[in-house]
Design an enzyme around this catalytic site. Sequence first.
Site, short mmCIF file in Angstrom:
data_model
loop_
_atom_site.label_atom_id
_atom_site.label_comp_id
_atom_site.label_asym_id
_atom_site.label_seq_id
_atom_site.Cartn_x
_atom_site.Cartn_y
_atom_site.Cartn_z
N THR B 145 -83.32 91.79 34.25
CA THR B 145 -84.40 92.59 34.81
C THR B 145 -85.10 91.87 35.97
O THR B 145 -85.57 90.75 35.79
CB THR B 145 -85.43 92.88 33.70
OG1 THR B 145 -84.75 93.48 32.60
CG2 THR B 145 -86.53 93.80 34.19
N GLU B 146 -85.15 92.52 37.12
CA GLU B 146 -85.85 91.98 38.31
C GLU B 146 -85.41 90.55 38.64
O GLU B 146 -86.20 89.73 39.12
CB GLU B 146 -87.37 92.03 38.12
CG GLU B 146 -87.92 93.38 37.67
CD GLU B 146 -87.77 94.49 38.70
OE1 GLU B 146 -87.76 94.18 39.90
OE2 GLU B 146 -87.66 95.66 38.29
N LEU B 147 -84.15 90.25 38.34
CA LEU B 147 -83.55 88.94 38.62
C LEU B 147 -84.24 87.77 37.88
O LEU B 147 -84.19 86.63 38.33
CB LEU B 147 -83.51 88.63 40.13
CG LEU B 147 -82.67 89.54 41.03
CD1 LEU B 147 -82.59 88.95 42.43
CD2 LEU B 147 -81.26 89.74 40.49
N TRP B 299 -87.49 88.04 41.44
CA TRP B 299 -87.51 88.33 42.89
C TRP B 299 -88.83 88.95 43.34
O TRP B 299 -88.93 89.47 44.42
CB TRP B 299 -86.31 89.18 43.30
CG TRP B 299 -86.28 90.62 42.85
CD1 TRP B 299 -87.19 91.26 42.07
CD2 TRP B 299 -85.28 91.58 43.20
NE1 TRP B 299 -86.81 92.57 41.88
CE2 TRP B 299 -85.64 92.80 42.57
CE3 TRP B 299 -84.12 91.56 43.98
CZ2 TRP B 299 -84.86 93.96 42.69
CZ3 TRP B 299 -83.37 92.73 44.09
CH2 TRP B 299 -83.74 93.89 43.46
#
Lengths: 429, 430
Positions: B145-147, B299
């Site tokens: 999730t979201e890097l 990120w």
Amino acid sequence: MRVLMFGWEFPPHISGGLGTACFGLTKGLSTIKNLEILFVVPKTYGDEEKDAIQLIGASEIPMKITKIKHDFDFHKNLEYIEAGSNLIPYATPEDFYELTRKKIKGKKHYIETTKDGFIPFSGKYGSNLFEEIYNYSLVAAQIAQTHKFDVIHAHDWLTYPAGIAAKKVSGKPLVVHVHATDFDRSGGNVNPDVYRIEKQGMNEADKIITVSNLTRRTVINNYAIDRKKVGTIYNAVEPSKWVNKPIDKRTNEKVVTFLGRITLQKGPEYFVEAAYKVIKRMDNVRFVMAGSGDMMHKMVERVAKLGIMDKFNFTGFLKGEDVYRMFSKSDLYIMPSVSEPFGISPLEAMQSGVPVIISKQSGVSEILKHAIKVDFWDIDKTANAIYSLLNYPALSKTIRDNGEFEANNLKWEESAKKVFSIYKQAINK
Amino acid sequence: MKYICFYFQLHQPFRLRNYSFFDIGNDHYYYDDYLNESVMQKVAQKCYLPANKLILKLIEKHGKQFKISYSISGSALDQFELYAPEVIESFKKLANTGNVEFLSETYGHSLASQSNLELFKQQITQHSKRIEELFGQKPKVFRNTELIYSDEIGDFIYEMGFKGMLTEGAKHVLGWKSPNYLYYNSRQPKLKLLLRNFKLSDDIAFRFSNHSWNNYPLTPQKFSNWLNKINPKEELINLFMDYETFGEHQWADTGIFEFLEHLPNEILTQTQFKFETPSNIIKKLQPVAVAHVPYPISWADEERDITAWLGNDLQKEAFEKLYELTPYIQKSTDEVLLQDWQYLQNSDHFYYMSTKWFSDGEVHAYFNPYKDPYEAFINYMNILSDFSKRAKKASPIDDREIEINKLKSKILIQEQEIIRLKKQIKNRKQ
């Protein structure tokens, strides 16, 4: 620059937002270099020593000129003029009638009644009020003739005629400061005489300062004033003197507080209805309605009818320390005002570490981030917010911490700087 | 050989309806169907469908030379099925070309990696199964999730059988090092890491239509020029972004689709870069160095940490209260309950509660149904209160069981620590 300001008595002599705002702003202005204030307040004389009163001028208006020095922690001297007058802030014709009537019984009692904010509906207009306003404008003209200044600043409608008179005599620009309009006070039933005075003041003014965009819109739309002339300068709040507030809680009960005049404008009935919805869903909660006003009896009746009197308290009018004592007992403060031009009291609650729920119909909601905002009529949403703040500790903690910081950062010095620039604009017009 | 890796994230949360405390215990439906449907249809029309069409066209034009990768969250897939099934069909077409790789992630685009690794694993397995069913390929590379990434997460992911993982080329992790190489996990040298080149990625994703940007307008020619100016030794450019960049964050009239259409040809003819998928890249390139990431990165925002989701007390309380329910859910077989459990874990719900939102407005405000973080928190907590009652009622656990569960997870954590320390000792001996 010298400002002739028609203001109101400083706390603790009066209560209510107008005096508080006047005091804060004047204090803020006193920090500005090259700015002097000639401060005029109406004052009722009765128990003062006669020697203190000088009679000036042909109109035989009693006037006391004093220089006060650091009395209120001002940064420099402030020339202070008390002019004999029975004007009091928040006076509506009805109030005035009631007050002057009481005065016959005893002069000292009369101020108490104002503080009390208890406003029984008289149904009659005291013709005396308009006479007083007129007399006050004569005082203003007198002062304007005998003093030097560059700009005139008048706070709220009772002083507009004084401002206009001073302008006519001196030819100096007039700034009027709208802390409220009769649309806010009356809930729509505008008194035509009051409206006329307000409108006249706004027409004659070179610049108009409103305490929120909400009020600015009222001024532009309801008084047909050129929008270019009207600017918003938000109020601020004095640093709290109760920094080391003792936590004064004796029970586990959560306390939800309404504090203010119990009048139509303040929306007390929405507080009661929301309370009922919350009490149905949770146990250890208590609602406190602190204040007095013409809707108090109605509220007591409604609470009794809803059968929640055991969870509800009416404290009557609170002042001074009692206000802060109330805050220190509160877990939550609610201001469900129907129409609130600004609303300083939520800021005082926030300073005391109390999370607040405020109506979107308040000027202060335009600047606050760390408060829950609801429409005054949206009882369900208000109840939901109350429930959440009482049941989710992270929410109340976050709002409390951020709110305290936010309120303490609203400084009168900043508002004063903006007022100063309005003065300059008015002078250079 | 030098590679370009295009990777797009697709995710849509199940936005919650206005849920008041009166509803707690009375109403168990949590979603704003109207909002979810209208957002999905809008984005499908503006982005997913036209972008997929264009990608298919590019694959047909460039054949094996053009490759691309996606990760699609389970909740996005569920919403496609509900509101825009044609999007799934168009992805199936892309899958059939063989030029497209689908990456693994948690089913609910959740923050489970920050709570319970066992749960994290279950959600990854569930997602992989779904992807395999739909697109006929088993994901081999993982993208959280979201890097979100840390040494610990990477370690765990490797143990699950993945050979590669994507994350952010965060400055505070890389220091002077370049993101344009393959790296490896500090505990598991065999887990390879692809790090996002945030400068070039954001040039497309955020700055493309910004008129005050000194490189505006961005053209394929300009972009391939930049690629040619990169140190010739650097061998991998990872361009990771939201798929919504095309047509939604950057509207069609900004020329973003034309940019995408002509970029591959420009890169293939004017530079030495080839397009490749993550799983091929980790086979073809050798990692150059280890990436030490003791604390989780992502990120998001300037800080590239996880404070956008778990930064303030509101988020932490909601997060704790949610994952407290894990033992109850583990016992449940109620499908509706399990589905709600997935959707309530959408990281977006926590993102809406961010108080950074007050200052770092725009990105956080995107598709945000709430006016402020307090509203977001209140609504979520009301729903969670109801969900919690249901979960506890559905699978009652007595105090002893709770105690046993706590001890079990303690043992699990300690076991992992023992394994880790043993490995360290082994490495030192060598």
